[in-house]
Scaffold this motif. Sequence first.
Motif, PDB file in Angstrom:
ATOM      1  N   MET A  66       0.517  -1.366  -0.101  1.00 54.41           N
ATOM      2  CA  MET A  66      -0.418  -0.160  -0.265  1.00 54.41           C
ATOM      3  C   MET A  66       0.946   1.260  -0.227  1.00 54.41           C
ATOM      4  N   PHE A  67       1.830   1.259   0.643  1.00 55.96           N
ATOM      5  CA  PHE A  67       3.156   2.843   0.944  1.00 55.96           C
ATOM      6  C   PHE A  67       4.107   2.676  -0.263  1.00 55.96           C
ATOM      7  N   ASN A  68       3.953   3.412  -1.393  1.00 54.21           N
ATOM      8  CA  ASN A  68       4.764   3.581  -2.251  1.00 54.21           C
ATOM      9  C   ASN A  68       6.106   4.071  -1.828  1.00 54.21           C
ATOM     10  N   GLY A  69       6.724   3.135  -1.361  1.00 54.78           N
ATOM     11  CA  GLY A  69       8.584   3.753  -1.108  1.00 54.78           C
ATOM     12  C   GLY A  69       9.554   3.832  -1.525  1.00 54.78           C
ATOM     13  N   ALA A  70       9.223   4.608  -3.338  1.00 58.57           N
ATOM     14  CA  ALA A  70       9.450   5.053  -4.205  1.00 58.57           C
ATOM     15  C   ALA A  70      10.036   5.786  -4.906  1.00 58.57           C
ATOM     16  N   GLU A  71       8.044   6.971  -4.320  1.00 61.27           N
ATOM     17  CA  GLU A  71       7.935   7.812  -4.038  1.00 61.27           C
ATOM     18  C   GLU A  71       8.263   8.379  -2.912  1.00 61.27           C
ATOM     19  N   LEU A  72       7.946   7.885  -1.711  1.00 61.52           N
ATOM     20  CA  LEU A  72       9.654   8.292  -0.435  1.00 61.52           C
ATOM     21  C   LEU A  72      11.178   9.110  -1.137  1.00 61.52           C
ATOM     22  N   ARG A  73      11.162   8.046  -1.883  1.00 60.66           N
ATOM     23  CA  ARG A  73      13.122   8.399  -2.118  1.00 60.66           C
ATOM     24  C   ARG A  73      12.653   9.083  -3.559  1.00 60.66           C
ATOM     25  N   GLU A  74      11.347   9.576  -4.144  1.00 63.94           N
ATOM     26  CA  GLU A  74      11.790  10.185  -5.409  1.00 63.94           C
ATOM     27  C   GLU A  74      11.754  11.519  -4.637  1.00 63.94           C
ATOM     28  N   ILE A  75      10.557  11.883  -3.354  1.00 66.41           N
ATOM     29  CA  ILE A  75      10.411  13.619  -2.992  1.00 66.41           C
ATOM     30  C   ILE A  75      11.931  13.253  -2.372  1.00 66.41           C
ATOM     31  N   ARG A  76      12.280  12.511  -1.430  1.00 67.25           N
ATOM     32  CA  ARG A  76      14.053  12.617  -0.613  1.00 67.25           C
ATOM     33  C   ARG A  76      14.965  13.232  -1.525  1.00 67.25           C
ATOM     34  N   LYS A  77      15.226  12.253  -2.553  1.00 65.41           N
ATOM     35  CA  LYS A  77      16.103  13.337  -3.459  1.00 65.41           C
ATOM     36  C   LYS A  77      15.853  14.619  -4.270  1.00 65.41           C
ATOM     37  N   GLN A  78      15.073  14.805  -4.603  1.00 58.95           N
ATOM     38  CA  GLN A  78      14.307  16.733  -5.389  1.00 58.95           C
ATOM     39  C   GLN A  78      14.765  17.016  -3.743  1.00 58.95           C
ATOM     40  N   LYS A  79      14.609  16.698  -2.771  1.00 56.79           N
ATOM     41  CA  LYS A  79      14.758  17.780  -2.237  1.00 56.79           C
ATOM     42  C   LYS A  79      15.792  17.474  -1.472  1.00 56.79           C
ATOM     43  N   GLN A  80      16.810  17.020  -2.332  1.00 60.17           N
ATOM     44  CA  GLN A  80      18.293  16.615  -1.948  1.00 60.17           C
ATOM     45  C   GLN A  80      19.341  16.213  -1.078  1.00 60.17           C
ATOM     46  N   LEU A  81      18.377  15.496   0.014  1.00 57.10           N
ATOM     47  CA  LEU A  81      18.761  14.817   1.139  1.00 57.10           C
ATOM     48  C   LEU A  81      19.020  13.503   0.705  1.00 57.10           C
ATOM     49  N   THR A  82      20.070  13.253   1.758  1.00 59.03           N
ATOM     50  CA  THR A  82      21.279  11.641   1.441  1.00 59.03           C
ATOM     51  C   THR A  82      20.101  10.507   2.693  1.00 59.03           C
ATOM     52  N   LEU A  83      20.252   9.994   2.297  1.00 59.51           N
ATOM     53  CA  LEU A  83      19.592   8.638   3.207  1.00 59.51           C
ATOM     54  C   LEU A  83      20.433   8.645   4.619  1.00 59.51           C
ATOM     55  N   GLN A  84      21.581   9.458   4.546  1.00 58.71           N
ATOM     56  CA  GLN A  84      21.908   9.806   6.023  1.00 58.71           C
ATOM     57  C   GLN A  84      21.160  11.562   6.693  1.00 58.71           C
ATOM     58  N   ASN A  85      21.006  12.151   5.792  1.00 59.93           N
ATOM     59  CA  ASN A  85      19.890  13.081   6.113  1.00 59.93           C
ATOM     60  C   ASN A  85      19.213  12.931   6.633  1.00 59.93           C
ATOM     61  N   LEU A  86      18.315  12.195   5.761  1.00 60.34           N
ATOM     62  CA  LEU A  86      16.801  12.151   6.592  1.00 60.34           C
ATOM     63  C   LEU A  86      17.097  11.331   7.555  1.00 60.34           C
ATOM     64  N   ALA A  87      17.449  10.759   7.898  1.00 59.56           N
ATOM     65  CA  ALA A  87      18.275   9.684   9.304  1.00 59.56           C
ATOM     66  C   ALA A  87      17.874  10.669  10.183  1.00 59.56           C
ATOM     67  N   ASP A  88      19.479  11.453  10.036  1.00 56.15           N
ATOM     68  CA  ASP A  88      19.413  12.412  11.458  1.00 56.15           C
ATOM     69  C   ASP A  88      17.711  13.521  12.210  1.00 56.15           C
ATOM     70  N   LYS A  89      17.566  13.990  10.496  1.00 56.55           N
ATOM     71  CA  LYS A  89      15.753  14.618  10.434  1.00 56.55           C
ATOM     72  C   LYS A  89      15.071  14.057  11.576  1.00 56.55           C
ATOM     73  N   THR A  90      14.999  12.507  11.115  1.00 55.74           N
ATOM     74  CA  THR A  90      13.722  11.221  11.638  1.00 55.74           C
ATOM     75  C   THR A  90      14.171  10.917  12.859  1.00 55.74           C
ATOM     76  N   GLY A  91      15.515  10.606  13.102  1.00 51.55           N
ATOM     77  CA  GLY A  91      15.971   9.814  14.530  1.00 51.55           C
ATOM     78  C   GLY A  91      15.238   8.682  14.072  1.00 51.55           C
ATOM     79  N   LEU A  92      15.270   8.234  12.929  1.00 51.99           N
ATOM     80  CA  LEU A  92      15.027   6.612  12.236  1.00 51.99           C
ATOM     81  C   LEU A  92      17.517   6.261  11.814  1.00 51.99           C
ATOM     82  N   SER A  93      16.904   4.849  11.097  1.00 50.01           N
ATOM     83  CA  SER A  93      18.090   4.429  10.906  1.00 50.01           C
ATOM     84  C   SER A  93      17.764   4.093   9.036  1.00 50.01           C
TER      85      SER A  93
END
Length: 176
Positions: free
Chosen positions: A1-28
């Motif tokens: 049901m959840f579209n993870g590929a769209e999450l990746r697309e938005i993250r990249k559009q906002k020029q965030l790395t996985l590490q950046n997103l991890a830092d912002k969310t507190g998730l690994s």
Amino acid sequence: MFNGAELREIRKQKQLTLQNLADKTGLSMSLLSQIERGLVDPTVGTFWKICSALEVPINHFFRVKDDHEPVIRKGLHKIIQLKNTMTKYHVLTPLHEGKIEFLLIEIEPGETLEQEQISHSGEECGYILQGELKVLLADREYHLYEGDSIGFNSTSPHRFINPGKSASLAVWARAT
């Protein structure tokens, strides 16, 4: 049901790395990567953290593209229900990119939205239409009943529980 590929697309559009997103969310980074690849569905709390960090409303991931109608007719509201939960989010907001998110949240008896308190940017307010709802807000607890309302800064850790014997139905607005 959840579209993870769209999450990746938005993250990249906002020029965030996985590490950046991890830092912002507190998730690994590992968990975020698994969500993006569709290997894991996020919990409600994780989902809120990701949406808040990306500055997108939760309905963004469940909307139909190119739907610009200002009215949503009865029975046509999109319903969000993540796996392993009996909580339903009825999306009442026709504006997908707006600053206000308007939801009807239906929580079954004994159901909790998250095992731990969550926090994110913005403000929230809710009005109980039916049943009861316990709101844990930082170190306080508020037991709400039909006709009660509450509002708070979303950066304060919070959690919702339905302690009643029937479904809790509440209208919530969240502004970013």
